[in-house]
Design a protein around this motif. Structure first.
Motif, PDB file in Angstrom:
ATOM      1  N   ASN A   1      -8.090   9.469   0.735  1.00 42.75           N
ATOM      2  CA  ASN A   1      -9.082   8.800  -0.110  1.00 42.75           C
ATOM      3  C   ASN A   1      -8.458   7.945  -1.204  1.00 42.75           C
ATOM      4  O   ASN A   1      -9.073   6.978  -1.645  1.00 42.75           O
ATOM      5  N   TYR A   2      -7.282   8.291  -1.676  1.00 42.27           N
ATOM      6  CA  TYR A   2      -6.740   7.629  -2.858  1.00 42.27           C
ATOM      7  C   TYR A   2      -5.479   6.806  -2.634  1.00 42.27           C
ATOM      8  O   TYR A   2      -5.028   6.141  -3.553  1.00 42.27           O
ATOM      9  N   THR A   3      -4.904   6.823  -1.458  1.00 45.66           N
ATOM     10  CA  THR A   3      -3.656   6.095  -1.270  1.00 45.66           C
ATOM     11  C   THR A   3      -3.859   4.674  -0.757  1.00 45.66           C
ATOM     12  O   THR A   3      -2.965   3.861  -0.880  1.00 45.66           O
ATOM     13  N   ARG A   4      -5.008   4.380  -0.206  1.00 41.89           N
ATOM     14  CA  ARG A   4      -5.270   3.011   0.260  1.00 41.89           C
ATOM     15  C   ARG A   4      -5.754   2.204  -0.935  1.00 41.89           C
ATOM     16  O   ARG A   4      -6.949   2.071  -1.179  1.00 41.89           O
ATOM     17  N   HIS A   5      -4.826   1.651  -1.678  1.00 37.09           N
ATOM     18  CA  HIS A   5      -5.116   0.997  -2.946  1.00 37.09           C
ATOM     19  C   HIS A   5      -6.208  -0.061  -2.819  1.00 37.09           C
ATOM     20  O   HIS A   5      -7.165  -0.073  -3.588  1.00 37.09           O
TER      21      HIS A   5
ATOM     22  N   ASP B   1      -8.502  -0.498  -0.590  1.00 40.88           N
ATOM     23  CA  ASP B   1      -9.777   0.000  -0.082  1.00 40.88           C
ATOM     24  C   ASP B   1     -10.400   1.071  -0.960  1.00 40.88           C
ATOM     25  O   ASP B   1     -11.520   1.490  -0.694  1.00 40.88           O
ATOM     26  N   CYS B   2      -9.726   1.506  -1.977  1.00 39.73           N
ATOM     27  CA  CYS B   2     -10.197   2.640  -2.775  1.00 39.73           C
ATOM     28  C   CYS B   2     -11.284   2.191  -3.762  1.00 39.73           C
ATOM     29  O   CYS B   2     -10.993   1.478  -4.729  1.00 39.73           O
ATOM     30  N   PRO B   3     -12.526   2.610  -3.539  1.00 46.41           N
ATOM     31  CA  PRO B   3     -13.604   2.214  -4.451  1.00 46.41           C
ATOM     32  C   PRO B   3     -13.371   2.701  -5.881  1.00 46.41           C
ATOM     33  O   PRO B   3     -13.698   1.996  -6.839  1.00 46.41           O
ATOM     34  N   VAL B   4     -12.817   3.885  -6.029  1.00 46.37           N
ATOM     35  CA  VAL B   4     -12.588   4.437  -7.367  1.00 46.37           C
ATOM     36  C   VAL B   4     -11.594   3.559  -8.127  1.00 46.37           C
ATOM     37  O   VAL B   4     -11.858   3.141  -9.259  1.00 46.37           O
ATOM     38  N   ARG B   5     -10.467   3.262  -7.522  1.00 50.80           N
ATOM     39  CA  ARG B   5      -9.483   2.409  -8.190  1.00 50.80           C
ATOM     40  C   ARG B   5     -10.055   1.030  -8.474  1.00 50.80           C
ATOM     41  O   ARG B   5      -9.846   0.457  -9.541  1.00 50.80           O
ATOM     42  N   ASN B   6     -10.773   0.487  -7.503  1.00 46.25           N
ATOM     43  CA  ASN B   6     -11.319  -0.853  -7.631  1.00 46.25           C
ATOM     44  C   ASN B   6     -12.280  -0.943  -8.812  1.00 46.25           C
ATOM     45  O   ASN B   6     -12.171  -1.836  -9.651  1.00 46.25           O
TER      46      ASN B   6
END
Length: 125
Positions: free
Chosen positions: A11-15, A17-22
């Motif tokens: 969930n968190y390594t695909r920078h 594609d990560c909605p949270v990071r985005n």
């Protein structure tokens, strides 16, 4: 890696594609949450009123922040064809839906700030 951590890692390594990071990258800057909070206090605000309410933000940075929030659909901008030009900003429904979460985060920060400051001082010693 243990099986229970595979979903977390995925969930968190695909920078990109990560909605949270985005989303957090967009609203987690120095000014966005403050602008959203100020707009949440009033129904509609003009640029100069926003600038005065925040105080230490430059006009350029306020413009950049407002454009970013407008791009993400969190605020709406309305320009009136007048001389001098009049522009007003308000939260959209999406922005209003974010406001309770920002208020919770703000309350948490106010409640815990002294403890965090003490921890920082102890860490530096």
């Amino acid at each position: 890696m243990e099986k229970k951590f595979e979903n977390i890692r995925e969930n968190y390594t695909r920078h990109d594609d990560c909605p949270v990071r985005n989303v957090l990258d967009r609203i987690g800057d120095k000014w966005s949450i403050l602008v959203l909070m100020v707009l949440g206090e009033g129904e509609v605000m003009r640029f100069k009123d926003l600038n005065a309410a925040i105080g230490d933000i430059s006009q350029k940075m306020l413009t950049v922040t407002l454009r970013s929030l407008e791009t993400d659909g969190l605020i709406a901008r309305k320009a009136y064809p007048e001389i001098p030009p009049r522009v007003e900003y308000r939260l959209t429904d999406l922005g209003l839906s974010l406001l309770p979460h920002i208020k919770n985060l703000t309350a948490w920060a106010l409640t815990n700030f002294d403890t965090i400051e003490q921890s920082r001082k102890a860490f530096q010693s």
